[in-house]
Design an enzyme around this catalytic site. Structure first.
Site, mmCIF file in Angstrom:
data_model
loop_
_atom_site.group_PDB
_atom_site.id
_atom_site.type_symbol
_atom_site.label_atom_id
_atom_site.label_comp_id
_atom_site.label_asym_id
_atom_site.label_seq_id
_atom_site.Cartn_x
_atom_site.Cartn_y
_atom_site.Cartn_z
ATOM 1 N N ASP A 48 64.315 30.600 27.302
ATOM 2 C CA ASP A 48 63.665 30.078 28.495
ATOM 3 C C ASP A 48 63.779 31.150 29.597
ATOM 4 O OD1 ASP A 48 62.318 28.484 30.298
ATOM 5 O OD2 ASP A 48 63.458 26.675 29.854
HETATM 6 C C1 NOJ Z 1 61.053 27.219 32.561
HETATM 7 C C2 NOJ Z 1 60.854 25.926 31.832
HETATM 8 O O1 NOJ Z 1 62.101 25.325 31.536
HETATM 9 C C3 NOJ Z 1 60.064 26.067 30.541
HETATM 10 O O2 NOJ Z 1 59.772 24.789 30.058
HETATM 11 C C4 NOJ Z 1 58.817 26.861 30.759
HETATM 12 O O3 NOJ Z 1 58.082 26.932 29.563
HETATM 13 C C5 NOJ Z 1 59.216 28.229 31.271
HETATM 14 N N1 NOJ Z 1 59.895 28.092 32.536
HETATM 15 C C6 NOJ Z 1 58.012 29.154 31.432
HETATM 16 O O4 NOJ Z 1 57.242 28.801 32.500
#
Ligand code: NOJ
Length: 759
Positions: free
Chosen positions: A289
């Site tokens: 993430d």
């Molecule tokens: C953080 C989020 O937790 C995740 O779900 C998302 O896909 C990513 N950012 C990318 O934007």
């Protein structure tokens, strides 16, 4: 062009060689390509920066372009538009040494330009076909606009409405969530007519299952917090949706931010390698993430970025989102891990067909014809209709006649950017109707719909600013009194008050944990004043999570839960409000009576001192609260209709079953009311005696059926060993002999039952 030709020649040569080596085309292609790559180029494939300053027509001079030329980038995300993406892809393919195409990812969570309801609302349709269709339409639109990879579905089971990201998942139940997650993977990755040939069709995109694992169970409902669960509960309550997505062939998985058993998922070898790959057979790529790799320092588990990168890649992480930490992995002893991760990323690109045609997802014609089409909008509207949940409807106040003089009041009544809901990155809100416009279009005379905003979201401007980020702002600068007086004056002129209130789009979603789930203060106060007028009130409750509606339930005749129903919210709400269709959504997560009950689930474990069956209020020395009833205000599976349904008792084809046999459970459901409507018939099972202890009931199956007015239908469920079993703490599925209770009904609290004994 030169590098494209090299890749093409490589493909041809490999096809010829495949026959004699036993390796697949895919493996041989990746082997050959990797044999030409330097360590820096391999590390580049592992690097996933965010889009940065790229602007269409000027990508060449963006800060990221030079990195792409040097082969230091494997993919980019959240860049919108086929033309911009094509331009950047061209730099990768024509100006880097090996011409390896980039992956273009995006958070396409519940639609692209055509936005569907938030996933929690889609789960309330209990219609897996609706979820699959949402993903299919999303894939058609996103792939037409340059995207080949979506960070969806989010399959995190959540039993705690304090956590704002509950809006992005499928609710509290592992069985319903598993069916929805698998359906979305099919929708994204499978071409319509030939399931199994995943990603061959350019109108499909690679899905990414997230957030692995158990992100939906943070302590205290606080975003990014630690998760504390036994493995028994992980396997039974949280893992089934992840596993279902893996079984559906999901191409990638995103690790979650949280720690589990003290280890952040980003460097959790048990999760990313032993469980995901070795036990479940996942063979795609794993992505971190956002900045999660470097955040291993903040967790206090790594001393520095380099160590963080080592820990993550050794655990089974393949791609590093934004941290740029994997670029540091030049050590000799890291090469085997780097090779493995690089291979997985190149394989994903191969499966997406990017080596055959790096521009297959940026067809500048499709992006003009395939986005926000009339057909897609109609599909989104019908899913939105099905996702609305009627929580209360005293004296059949709804549906309203199209001649009714309505006072539409509230901060959600006339706001365009707040209709589509959180995480709608590609939305084009200026094209979506406000609720006011939708109701005015549907009414026989638009003058029948009067409007006043009435109040801001809350009295606290700072809280309101947090809840309306990313261009969703709606704050009015008038005084509270001026707004309220205007609303009361408008309401006096109407027959019915329709209050569009609740949360704004960004009141839920990432990093929006709440400790108080009541209607925000200013809106509550306005409702109190409106009620004093003595006119019937319909509350349209907007929220991305279950909220506490005790006062509203006691004091208002009608409540329709509208969630955030996407780009077509306004028309879909009008369709239901005016009775063009009956509401048919059923809650995928219960609405609590109090924040103090959270986390809560109808799947609670049996205790040594359970409350007597049917009893709900405090009872000394039995599991209960001194100041609150045990049950939720609205239970899991609950939702009313404009008609009524009668359930016959359930009968079984046999009362005993050998563990390898099947038994048929049959019941008849009759539409006893005044209109045609859909009903979701639910089946729950309870093991009467088991070791270990198991929940009081578990959803095992359901059927959504359509019944014309007066129509009866026989509904059948097949009960087999799988439906009766559970995972032990090692993740092994078993079914024990004994007595089981088979329960059917319209929701998790109103069930009739019969018993079966299993030998
Ligand atoms: C953080 C989020 O937790 C995740 O779900 C998302 O896909 C990513 N950012 C990318 O934007």
């Amino acid at each position: 062009m030169k590098t494209r030709n090299i890749l093409f020649a490589l493909t041809l040569a490999i096809t010829a060689l495949t026959a004699c080596t036993g390796k697949s085309d895919e493996e041989r292609f990746v082997d050959n390509l990797m044999s030409k790559m330097t360590i820096d180029e391999k590390l580049g494939q592992l690097n996933l920066p965010v889009t940065g300053d790229i602007v269409t027509g000027q990508a060449q001079s963006s800060n990221i372009a030079e990195q792409i030329r040097q082969g230091k980038v494997g993919g980019l995300f959240n860049l919108k538009g086929a033309a911009a993406i094509r331009e950047v892809q061209r730099i990768a393919v024509e100006e880097s040494r090996l011409g390896i195409p980039l992956l273009f990812g995006m958070d396409v969570i519940h639609g692209y330009e055509t936005v569907f309801p938030i996933p929690l609302a889609v789960a309330c349709t209990w219609d897996t076909q609706a979820a699959e269709t949402m993903a299919r339409v999303s894939a058609v639109e996103a792939s037409a606009d340059g995207i080949c990879w979506t960070f969806s579905p989010m399959a995190d089971v959540c039993q705690d409405a304090r956590w704002g990201r509950i809006s992005e998942g499928f609710g509290e139940d592992p069985c319903l969530s598993a069916a929805m997650a698998a359906a979305m993977v099919r929708g994204y990755q499978h071409p319509e007519c030939s399931a199994g040939q995943q990603l061959e069709n350019p109108a499909t995109i690679m899905a990414c299952l997230k957030h692995f694992a158990c992100y939906g169970a943070p302590e205290g409902g606080m975003e990014y917090y630690n998760v504390e669960l036994s493995r028994y509960r992980m396997f039974n309550d949280y893992f089934p949706p992840y596993r279902a997505a893996v079984e559906a062939g999901v191409g990638s998985v995103m690790a979650s931010f949280n720690t589990l058993e003290g280890i952040p998922s980003t460097c959790n070898n048990w999760l990313l390698t032993e469980l995901l790959r070795e036990q479940w057979g996942f063979n795609g790529m794993v992505v971190a993430d956002y900045t999660a790799v470097q955040e291993l320092r903040d967790h206090g588990i790594a001393h520095d970025k380099h160590e963080a990168a080592v820990m993550a890649i050794k655990a089974g992480m393949d791609m590093d989102m934004v941290s740029e930490a994997f670029l540091l992995l030049k050590d000799k002893d890291m090469q085997q891990y780097v090779n493995q991760a690089c291979r997985r990323i190149l394989t994903a690109k191969y499966r997406l067909g990017l080596f055959d045609d790096p521009y297959r997802y940026c067809d500048t014609l499709r992006c003009k014809t395939d986005l926000y089409t009339a057909e897609h909008r109609q599909t989104a509207r019908s899913v939105a209709q099905k996702s609305l949940v009627l929580l209360k409807n005293e004296n059949n106040l709804l549906p309203l006649s199209k001649n009714t003089r309505i006072a539409l009041i509230g901060p959600l009544a006339d706001t365009r950017p707040n209709m589509s809901g959180t995480w709608s990155v590609a939305a084009t809100p200026w094209r979506y109707k406000t609720l006011r416009e939708g109701l005015q279009d549907a009414a026989t005379d638009k003058n029948n719909v009067l409007y006043a905003k009435g109040c801001n979201l809350t009295y606290d401007p700072e809280l309101e600013a947090r809840a309306t980020m990313f261009g969703r702002e709606m704050r009015d600068t008038r005084t509270d009194k001026a707004m309220r007086d205007e609303a009361l004056a408008i309401a006096r002129k109407a027959d019915v008050i329709v209050a569009a209130m609740g949360e704004s789009s960004e009141y839920s979603g990432e990093c929006t944990s709440r400790t108080n789930l009541d209607m925000p203060d200013a809106q509550h106060d306005l409702l109190v004043e409106l009620r004093k007028l003595g006119k019937p009130i319909v509350l349209l409750n907007f929220s991305g999570r279950p909220v506490v509606l005790n006062w509203e339930n006691e004091n208002l005749p009608t409540i329709l839960q509208v969630w955030f129903a996407g780009s077509e919210t306004a028309d879909a709400v009008a369709d239901v409000l005016y009775g063009d269709c009956s509401p048919s959504g059923k809650l995928a997560v219960a609405f609590p009576r109090s924040v103090g009950q959270l986390p809560m689930s109808y799947r609670r474990f049996r205790t040594s001192r359970p409350m007597d069956e049917g009893r709900d209020e405090f009872s000394k020395f039995q599991s209960s609260y001194i100041d609150c009833r045990n049950t939720p205000l609205y239970p899991f599976g609950y939702g009313l209709s404009y008609t009524t349904f009668e359930y016959s008792p359930v009968t079984l084809s046999a009362n005993r079953l050998n563990i390898d046999q099947q038994v048929k459970a049959t019941l008849t459901v009759t539409n006893t009311g005044d209109c045609d409507a859909d009903e979701t018939v639910q089946l729950y099972i309870r093991a009467m005696v088991s070791n270990p202890v198991r929940p009081v009931k578990e959803l095992r199956d359901w059927q959504r059926i359509h019944l014309g007015k007066g129509e009866s239908r026989q509904v059948e469920f097949i009960i087999d060993k799988h439906m009766l079993g559970f995972y032990n703490a090692d993740g092994v599925y078993e079914t024990q002999p004994g007595e089981y209770r088979i329960m059917t009904g319209p929701d998790s609290q109103h069930l009739q039952y019969t018993s079966i004994s299993v030998e």
